[in-house]
Design a protein around this motif. Structure first.
Motif, mmCIF file in Angstrom:
data_model
loop_
_atom_site.group_PDB
_atom_site.id
_atom_site.type_symbol
_atom_site.label_atom_id
_atom_site.label_comp_id
_atom_site.label_asym_id
_atom_site.label_seq_id
_atom_site.Cartn_x
_atom_site.Cartn_y
_atom_site.Cartn_z
ATOM 1 N N UNK A 98 0.841 -1.200 0.000
ATOM 2 C CA UNK A 98 0.000 0.000 0.000
ATOM 3 C C UNK A 98 0.875 1.249 0.000
ATOM 4 N N UNK A 99 0.511 2.211 -0.836
ATOM 5 C CA UNK A 99 1.273 3.450 -0.935
ATOM 6 C C UNK A 99 2.473 3.379 -1.850
ATOM 7 N N UNK A 100 2.707 2.242 -2.463
ATOM 8 C CA UNK A 100 3.894 2.067 -3.311
ATOM 9 C C UNK A 100 3.848 2.955 -4.546
ATOM 10 N N UNK A 101 4.989 3.529 -4.875
ATOM 11 C CA UNK A 101 5.163 4.303 -6.106
ATOM 12 C C UNK A 101 5.983 3.475 -7.089
ATOM 13 N N UNK A 102 6.101 3.976 -8.304
ATOM 14 C CA UNK A 102 6.924 3.253 -9.277
ATOM 15 C C UNK A 102 8.395 3.251 -8.868
ATOM 16 N N UNK A 103 8.823 4.294 -8.158
ATOM 17 C CA UNK A 103 10.209 4.326 -7.679
ATOM 18 C C UNK A 103 10.448 3.196 -6.687
ATOM 19 N N UNK A 104 9.486 2.975 -5.804
ATOM 20 C CA UNK A 104 9.608 1.881 -4.853
ATOM 21 C C UNK A 104 9.600 0.532 -5.551
ATOM 22 N N UNK A 105 8.735 0.381 -6.548
ATOM 23 C CA UNK A 105 8.702 -0.861 -7.302
ATOM 24 C C UNK A 105 10.000 -1.112 -8.040
ATOM 25 N N UNK A 106 10.556 -0.059 -8.641
ATOM 26 C CA UNK A 106 11.817 -0.198 -9.373
ATOM 27 C C UNK A 106 12.953 -0.578 -8.434
ATOM 28 N N UNK A 107 12.886 -0.083 -7.195
ATOM 29 C CA UNK A 107 13.929 -0.403 -6.215
ATOM 30 C C UNK A 107 13.830 -1.852 -5.728
ATOM 31 N N UNK B 33 2.013 7.769 -8.001
ATOM 32 C CA UNK B 33 2.830 8.803 -8.641
ATOM 33 C C UNK B 33 1.937 9.951 -9.111
ATOM 34 N N UNK B 34 0.849 9.581 -9.805
ATOM 35 C CA UNK B 34 -0.029 10.593 -10.387
ATOM 36 C C UNK B 34 -0.770 11.372 -9.315
ATOM 37 N N UNK B 35 -1.201 10.696 -8.258
ATOM 38 C CA UNK B 35 -1.916 11.393 -7.185
ATOM 39 C C UNK B 35 -1.022 12.425 -6.496
ATOM 40 N N UNK B 36 0.266 12.210 -6.559
ATOM 41 C CA UNK B 36 1.221 13.149 -5.965
ATOM 42 C C UNK B 36 1.757 14.146 -6.987
ATOM 43 N N UNK B 37 1.333 14.009 -8.226
ATOM 44 C CA UNK B 37 1.791 14.926 -9.256
ATOM 45 C C UNK B 37 3.254 14.777 -9.602
ATOM 46 N N UNK B 38 3.791 13.576 -9.456
ATOM 47 C CA UNK B 38 5.210 13.353 -9.747
ATOM 48 C C UNK B 38 5.469 13.433 -11.250
ATOM 49 N N UNK B 39 6.684 13.761 -11.641
ATOM 50 C CA UNK B 39 6.999 13.863 -13.073
ATOM 51 C C UNK B 39 6.726 12.545 -13.795
ATOM 52 N N UNK B 40 5.956 12.601 -14.870
ATOM 53 C CA UNK B 40 5.576 11.394 -15.579
ATOM 54 C C UNK B 40 6.758 10.750 -16.296
ATOM 55 N N UNK B 41 7.773 11.536 -16.605
ATOM 56 C CA UNK B 41 8.970 10.954 -17.210
ATOM 57 C C UNK B 41 9.610 9.954 -16.263
ATOM 58 N N UNK B 42 9.645 10.301 -14.964
ATOM 59 C CA UNK B 42 10.216 9.387 -13.976
ATOM 60 C C UNK B 42 9.340 8.151 -13.806
ATOM 61 N N UNK B 43 8.028 8.350 -13.854
ATOM 62 C CA UNK B 43 7.118 7.204 -13.748
ATOM 63 C C UNK B 43 7.372 6.212 -14.875
ATOM 64 N N UNK B 44 7.477 6.714 -16.083
ATOM 65 C CA UNK B 44 7.744 5.826 -17.223
ATOM 66 C C UNK B 44 9.091 5.142 -17.081
ATOM 67 N N UNK B 45 10.071 5.880 -16.654
ATOM 68 C CA UNK B 45 11.410 5.307 -16.516
ATOM 69 C C UNK B 45 11.413 4.178 -15.490
ATOM 70 N N UNK B 46 10.727 4.398 -14.383
ATOM 71 C CA UNK B 46 10.675 3.363 -13.349
ATOM 72 C C UNK B 46 9.931 2.121 -13.833
#
Length: 224
Positions: A88-97, A119-132
């Motif tokens: 719960x609460x995981x972002x793509x950065x956490x998944x990539x790690x 990621x999106x709910x926090x407004x994180x950069x979508x480029x980073x989301x795709x990269x992760x």
């Protein structure tokens, strides 16, 4: 007579000792039996890397769509198992790690990636989301696993351009890496407020079978 008997007994003991020694050496030379975990009949693994939507937030683990899918697989696809590594609460950065450790540990044949909403709910950069997400897909495919990429949709809190770009990211990643894509996990329940808990984000237990049935047609072919 006694002397002759004693000599014969000593020769017999010496011969038995050599036979025992040879048998011991032969047994030690045999390859060790493989642990049970390496038996060829071990089940193949579906690894689910997701967020609260796959971690059955607000419910018991057994009520979530992943557990319900595991039950169906056990009945219809013997020889497979499901490992739910969702947080719960995981972002793509956490998944990539976490992905490299997860695929090395579980050696999955199929990896389901359901991340990006946080990621999106926090407004994180979508480029980073795709990269992760690309890193996760690459790690899974690197061990020969098939990938099911599960997309999400978000409210237009950050404007329509951000919302459309977020959704488009899943399609482009699926095309780029040749993965199976489920565009929107909550498609069959999204239009009915009664399918959600009080936070209006997480599905209730009664809605979980519909999510399972929505995922199944794209997941099942990957189990062949």
């Amino acid at each position: 007579m006694k002397t002759r008997y004693a000599a014969t007994a000593r020769r017999l003991q010496w011969a038995i000792g050599w036979v025992a020694l040879l048998l011991t050496c032969a047994l030690q030379a045999q390859p060790a039996a493989r642990p049970a975990s390496f038996v060829a009949t071990d089940p193949r693994t579906v690894l689910v890397m997701g967020d609260s939507l796959s971690a059955a937030y607000g419910l018991s683990a057994a009520q979530g769509w992943v557990a319900l899918t595991a039950e169906r697989i056990a009945k219809q696809r013997p020889g497979w198992r499901v490992v739910n590594a969702s947080i719960s609460g995981e972002t793509t950065a956490g998944g990539a790690a976490r992905i490299v450790d997860a695929v090395v540990r579980h050696r999955p044949s199929v990896v389901v990636i359901e991340l990006g909403a946080n990621d999106a709910l926090r407004g994180l950069p979508l480029r980073e989301t795709r990269r992760n997400l690309a890193r996760m897909i690459g790690a899974a495919q690197g061990i020969g696993a098939k990938v099911l990429l599960v997309g999400m949709r978000i409210p237009p809190n950050y404007g329509p351009a951000y919302t459309m770009e977020f959704e488009r990211g899943y399609r482009e990643l699926a095309q780029r890496f040749g993965t199976t894509l489920l565009p929107f996990l909550l498609q069959p329940i999204a239009s009915d407020r009664g399918n959600f808990q009080g936070d209006n984000m997480h599905p209730v237990a009664a809605a979980q079978p519909r999510i399972r049935d929505h995922v199944w047609p794209v997941l099942e072919p990957l189990l062949d």
